[in-house]
Design a protein around this motif. Structure first.
Motif, PDB file in Angstrom:
ATOM      1  N   GLU A 102       0.838  -1.186   0.000  1.00 20.01           N
ATOM      2  CA  GLU A 102       0.000   0.000   0.000  1.00 20.01           C
ATOM      3  C   GLU A 102       0.875   1.238   0.000  1.00 20.01           C
ATOM      4  N   VAL A 103       0.465   2.252  -0.749  1.00 21.35           N
ATOM      5  CA  VAL A 103       1.123   3.553  -0.744  1.00 21.35           C
ATOM      6  C   VAL A 103       0.021   4.600  -0.631  1.00 21.35           C
ATOM      7  N   ASP A 104       0.071   5.383   0.424  1.00 17.34           N
ATOM      8  CA  ASP A 104      -0.936   6.417   0.678  1.00 17.34           C
ATOM      9  C   ASP A 104      -2.351   5.852   0.651  1.00 17.34           C
ATOM     10  N   GLY A 105      -2.510   4.649   1.158  1.00 15.01           N
ATOM     11  CA  GLY A 105      -3.827   4.021   1.219  1.00 15.01           C
ATOM     12  C   GLY A 105      -4.273   3.345  -0.066  1.00 15.01           C
ATOM     13  N   ASP A 106      -3.482   3.443  -1.125  1.00 16.13           N
ATOM     14  CA  ASP A 106      -3.824   2.814  -2.403  1.00 16.13           C
ATOM     15  C   ASP A 106      -3.069   1.500  -2.541  1.00 16.13           C
ATOM     16  N   PRO A 107      -3.732   0.457  -3.064  1.00 15.13           N
ATOM     17  CA  PRO A 107      -3.040  -0.822  -3.236  1.00 15.13           C
ATOM     18  C   PRO A 107      -2.000  -0.749  -4.345  1.00 15.13           C
ATOM     19  N   VAL A 108      -0.862  -1.368  -4.103  1.00 14.03           N
ATOM     20  CA  VAL A 108       0.218  -1.451  -5.088  1.00 14.03           C
ATOM     21  C   VAL A 108       0.785  -2.864  -5.058  1.00 14.03           C
TER      22      VAL A 108
END
Length: 151
Positions: free
Chosen positions: A113-119
């Motif tokens: 996760e990066v800044d709440g976004d899945p990666v």
């Protein structure tokens, strides 16, 4: 002008076109609605089967990215970067930033996760034995969006 309408083809007055009892169309409407819901559910379930899981997509885009770098196709590699990286890195600088030690091979992936976004974090092993981790985001399809040294 006369008060009586014109001559009729038959001796009788014109009859209404719809003389029967109206039929209910609820069954047809329910069938159309049910079919629409079934198609929507089928698409939601089938989309990952067609496009592949996030892990598979990350491996694939990273593989294409590494192949483009290996063949000095910097324009293709640049187009596979996320919007932020394309703005930050010129096409002729992609190899220096992402592949400074030669050719690489995808060896592992992990969700993150990066800044709440899945990666997806994709580990790349280079020909000299070093590793790095590429971050893959979903931005109009999977895109490479950053690199960090491997552990």
């Amino acid at each position: 002008m006369s008060d009586t309408p014109g001559p009729y083809l038959y001796d009788d007055d014109p009859t209404p076109l719809h003389t029967g009892t109206p039929r209910s169309r609820q069954g047809l409407l329910l069938a159309i609605l049910g079919g629409t819901v079934a198609v929507a559910v089928g698409m939601a379930v089938g989309l990952p089967l067609v496009k592949g899981s996030a892990d598979e997509q990350a491996r694939q885009v990273t593989g294409v990215f590494l192949d483009a770098l290996g063949q000095d196709d910097l324009q293709t590699a640049h187009e596979l970067l996320c919007e932020e990286q394309r703005a930050d890195v010129a096409a002729d600088q992609v190899a220096a930033r992402y592949a400074p030690t030669g050719r690489g091979e995808v060896t592992a992936t992990a969700a993150g996760e990066v800044d709440g976004d899945p990666v997806q974090r994709v580990t790349v092993t280079w020909t000299d034995g070093s590793t790095s981790v590429l971050t893959v985001v979903s931005e109009d399809g999977p895109r490479v969006c950053g690199t960090a040294p491997g552990a």
